[in-house]
Design a protein around this motif. Structure first.
Motif, PDB file in Angstrom:
ATOM      1  N   UNK A 221       1.141  -1.204   0.048  1.00 50.56           N
ATOM      2  CA  UNK A 221      -0.044   0.189   0.034  1.00 50.56           C
ATOM      3  C   UNK A 221       0.780   1.138   0.272  1.00 50.56           C
ATOM      4  N   UNK A 222       0.450   1.970  -0.889  1.00 49.53           N
ATOM      5  CA  UNK A 222       1.429   3.314  -1.087  1.00 49.53           C
ATOM      6  C   UNK A 222       0.838   4.587  -0.466  1.00 49.53           C
ATOM      7  N   UNK A 223      -0.147   4.746  -0.428  1.00 45.82           N
ATOM      8  CA  UNK A 223      -0.899   6.037  -0.076  1.00 45.82           C
ATOM      9  C   UNK A 223      -1.060   6.089   1.530  1.00 45.82           C
ATOM     10  N   UNK A 224      -1.066   7.371   2.055  1.00 48.08           N
ATOM     11  CA  UNK A 224      -1.326   7.681   3.366  1.00 48.08           C
ATOM     12  C   UNK A 224      -2.662   7.464   3.560  1.00 48.08           C
ATOM     13  N   UNK A 225      -3.781   7.535   2.934  1.00 51.88           N
ATOM     14  CA  UNK A 225      -5.048   7.063   3.265  1.00 51.88           C
ATOM     15  C   UNK A 225      -5.060   5.437   3.210  1.00 51.88           C
ATOM     16  N   UNK A 226      -5.672   4.927   4.224  1.00 51.13           N
ATOM     17  CA  UNK A 226      -5.777   3.374   4.127  1.00 51.13           C
ATOM     18  C   UNK A 226      -6.692   2.663   3.290  1.00 51.13           C
ATOM     19  N   UNK A 227      -6.606   1.374   2.853  1.00 50.35           N
ATOM     20  CA  UNK A 227      -7.368   0.725   2.025  1.00 50.35           C
ATOM     21  C   UNK A 227      -8.093  -0.298   2.724  1.00 50.35           C
ATOM     22  N   UNK A 228      -9.414  -0.057   2.627  1.00 48.88           N
ATOM     23  CA  UNK A 228     -10.494  -1.144   3.379  1.00 48.88           C
ATOM     24  C   UNK A 228     -11.321  -2.023   2.456  1.00 48.88           C
ATOM     25  N   UNK A 229     -11.716  -3.096   3.149  1.00 45.83           N
ATOM     26  CA  UNK A 229     -12.589  -3.857   2.529  1.00 45.83           C
ATOM     27  C   UNK A 229     -13.750  -3.213   1.946  1.00 45.83           C
ATOM     28  N   UNK A 230     -14.551  -3.401   0.896  1.00 47.05           N
ATOM     29  CA  UNK A 230     -15.622  -2.695   0.307  1.00 47.05           C
ATOM     30  C   UNK A 230     -15.289  -1.272  -0.262  1.00 47.05           C
ATOM     31  N   UNK A 231     -13.819  -0.797  -0.414  1.00 44.89           N
ATOM     32  CA  UNK A 231     -13.582   0.304  -1.257  1.00 44.89           C
ATOM     33  C   UNK A 231     -13.943  -0.295  -2.712  1.00 44.89           C
ATOM     34  N   UNK A 232     -14.433   0.981  -3.459  1.00 44.69           N
ATOM     35  CA  UNK A 232     -14.382   1.055  -4.649  1.00 44.69           C
ATOM     36  C   UNK A 232     -13.103   1.618  -5.492  1.00 44.69           C
ATOM     37  N   UNK A 233     -12.279   1.060  -6.156  1.00 41.03           N
ATOM     38  CA  UNK A 233     -11.415   1.513  -6.783  1.00 41.03           C
ATOM     39  C   UNK A 233     -11.193   1.297  -8.274  1.00 41.03           C
ATOM     40  N   UNK A 234     -10.344   1.829  -8.780  1.00 44.02           N
ATOM     41  CA  UNK A 234     -10.084   1.536 -10.229  1.00 44.02           C
ATOM     42  C   UNK A 234      -8.625   0.689 -10.621  1.00 44.02           C
TER      43      UNK A 234
ATOM     44  N   UNK B  84     -10.029  -0.379 -15.261  1.00 45.54           N
ATOM     45  CA  UNK B  84     -11.529  -1.178 -14.957  1.00 45.54           C
ATOM     46  C   UNK B  84     -11.606  -0.595 -13.636  1.00 45.54           C
ATOM     47  N   UNK B  85     -13.234  -0.394 -13.365  1.00 45.87           N
ATOM     48  CA  UNK B  85     -13.866  -0.468 -11.810  1.00 45.87           C
ATOM     49  C   UNK B  85     -13.424  -1.845 -11.368  1.00 45.87           C
ATOM     50  N   UNK B  86     -13.256  -1.663  -9.996  1.00 50.29           N
ATOM     51  CA  UNK B  86     -13.182  -2.847  -8.944  1.00 50.29           C
ATOM     52  C   UNK B  86     -13.769  -2.587  -7.674  1.00 50.29           C
ATOM     53  N   UNK B  87     -14.078  -3.655  -6.864  1.00 51.04           N
ATOM     54  CA  UNK B  87     -14.377  -3.571  -5.608  1.00 51.04           C
ATOM     55  C   UNK B  87     -13.356  -4.381  -4.820  1.00 51.04           C
ATOM     56  N   UNK B  88     -12.810  -4.046  -3.815  1.00 52.18           N
ATOM     57  CA  UNK B  88     -11.972  -4.706  -2.743  1.00 52.18           C
ATOM     58  C   UNK B  88     -12.767  -5.769  -1.948  1.00 52.18           C
TER      59      UNK B  88
END
Length: 406
Positions: A323-336, A344-348
């Motif tokens: 993980x590179x960003x200061x903001x956390x990555x969580x289950x349920x996050x919508x990302x590209x 493409x769009x994706x869901x964690x």
């Protein structure tokens, strides 16, 4: 500085990593200085700063720690890219920071490296940050590893000290499934075994560091891999479509049968142009344009492949990540998901037991994408097994991923 680029035949991308005070900046500075890759005015500026600090000899670390904040703190913070050449090869050096909180910077610097130099202080041996650097190199599948045991002058150039560190690192490398590594005893401060062989360590029969960098094989991984051509642009000329991009692995030839992903359409290569010149074949990592038989519905983001060894077309992505960003990555996050030229769009869906990933965390992830991706296992084809997660709100890069399809 003597220009030697006309005599070089290829380019080596390599990264350096070492813990704080292991002497990495001095090693890189020595490499640039002794290979005559430093301009006279640069060296003069370093000498002036060194004299103002009361130092008798030039502080070669100043050749690499060029940012003001880094000079003031005496550490390397960001990835610094250096370009130099010898009579045998061109080099792109990613000088990465050593602090644990800058692990993401090492991932950035080493992600495209053909080789990683992991530095160890001979007095301290293999420490936790050394093991972390080795883990990142293993995660990124860097093809070649050099273990540079630095500051040998401070342990009396003793062979037993060198052997002890090499044995310790070898045990950890085996646990990580690292490729075979090459150990080199050096003193960056004194110049031992950096560019010239050392007279102080006659027990060492191997090459100096620069010799290794000049002779390690480059491109064997991508050349031997299956053909992968992500389409970057579609150019229409005289009623004919030309598909432009970079061949990231393998080779393509006129007459080859190819498959377009994700549509599954097949065709035949009728023409190849490399740098505006017609060619019968192309090889990674050349940039080129292809012409195919018939009119095909191909767009940016599609991937053209050849041969029976096709990538896996999937919407369920499993991967190792940093993980590179200061903001956390969580289950349920919508990302590209940005994979080669396709986004493409994706869901964690899952983080392998973790509730979130924060900056510099190494972990595992499961994604569900809105559209299929033509993925390779990262361990086999680095370029088409890698991807980035991007915040759809502001386009910020969140996470670097390495697909694991096993």
């Amino acid at each position: 500085m003597t220009s030697t680029t006309t005599a070089t035949t290829d380019t080596l991308r390599f990264a350096t990593a070492g813990s704080v005070d292991d002497g990495k900046s001095t090693l890189v500075g020595r490499l640039l200085h002794d290979s005559k890759s430093v301009l006279a005015d640069q060296l003069e500026a370093v000498e002036q700063v060194s004299r103002s600090r009361g130092q008798d000899a030039p502080d070669l670390a100043l050749l690499t720690d060029g940012l003001r904040a880094e000079r003031e703190q005496g550490i390397t913070i960001d990835v610094a890219y250096r370009y130099f050449a010898t009579a045998r090869r061109r080099f792109i050096l990613a000088d990465t920071p050593g602090h644990v909180q800058y692990t993401r910077n090492m991932v950035t610097g080493a992600s495209t490296a053909d080789l990683a130099v992991i530095l160890v202080d001979a007095r301290n041996g293999v420490i936790e940050q050394t093991r972390r650097h080795a883990a990142v190199a293993a995660l990124l599948r860097v093809p070649h590893i050099v273990l540079a045991v630095n500051k040998m002058d401070l342990v009396g150039y003793e062979e037993k000290e060198f052997d002890r560190i090499v044995e310790d690192f070898a045990g950890h490398a085996a646990e990580l499934d690292l490729p075979g590594f090459t150990p080199v005893p050096v003193s960056a401060l004194c110049g031992d075994n950096v560019v010239e062989r050392s007279a102080h360590m006659d027990w060492y029969a191997g090459p100096a560091l620069l010799d290794l960098l000049e002779t390690v094989p480059v491109g064997a991984e991508s050349a031997g891999a299956p053909a992968r051509f992500p389409v970057q642009y579609v150019i229409r000329h005289d009623g004919v479509r030309h598909y432009a991009g970079q061949l990231v692995s393998g080779s393509l030839r006129v007459g080859d049968r190819v498959t377009v992903h994700p549509s599954g359409e097949t065709s035949e290569i009728t023409g190849i142009d490399v740098l505006g010149t017609t060619a019968r074949a192309a090889y990674a990592p050349q940039s080129l344009t292809l012409r195919l038989a018939g009119q095909r519905d191909i767009a940016r983001g599609d991937m053209i492949t050849a041969g029976p060894d096709a990538p896996e077309l999937t919407r369920d992505v499993r991967a190792a990540v940093c993980h590179l960003a200061d903001r956390p990555l969580r289950i349920g996050d919508r990302v590209l998901v940005k994979h080669t030229t396709r986004t493409v769009k994706a869901l964690v869906k899952d983080l392998a037991g973790a509730t979130e990933l924060t900056a510099n965390d190494l972990g595992r992830i499961a994604l569900r994408t809105a559209e299929p991706l033509a993925l390779d296992d990262y361990a086999r084809v680095r370029r088409t097994g890698a991807f980035l997660l991007v915040d759809p709100a502001d386009g910020a890069t969140l996470t670097a991923g390495m697909a694991d399809l096993s």
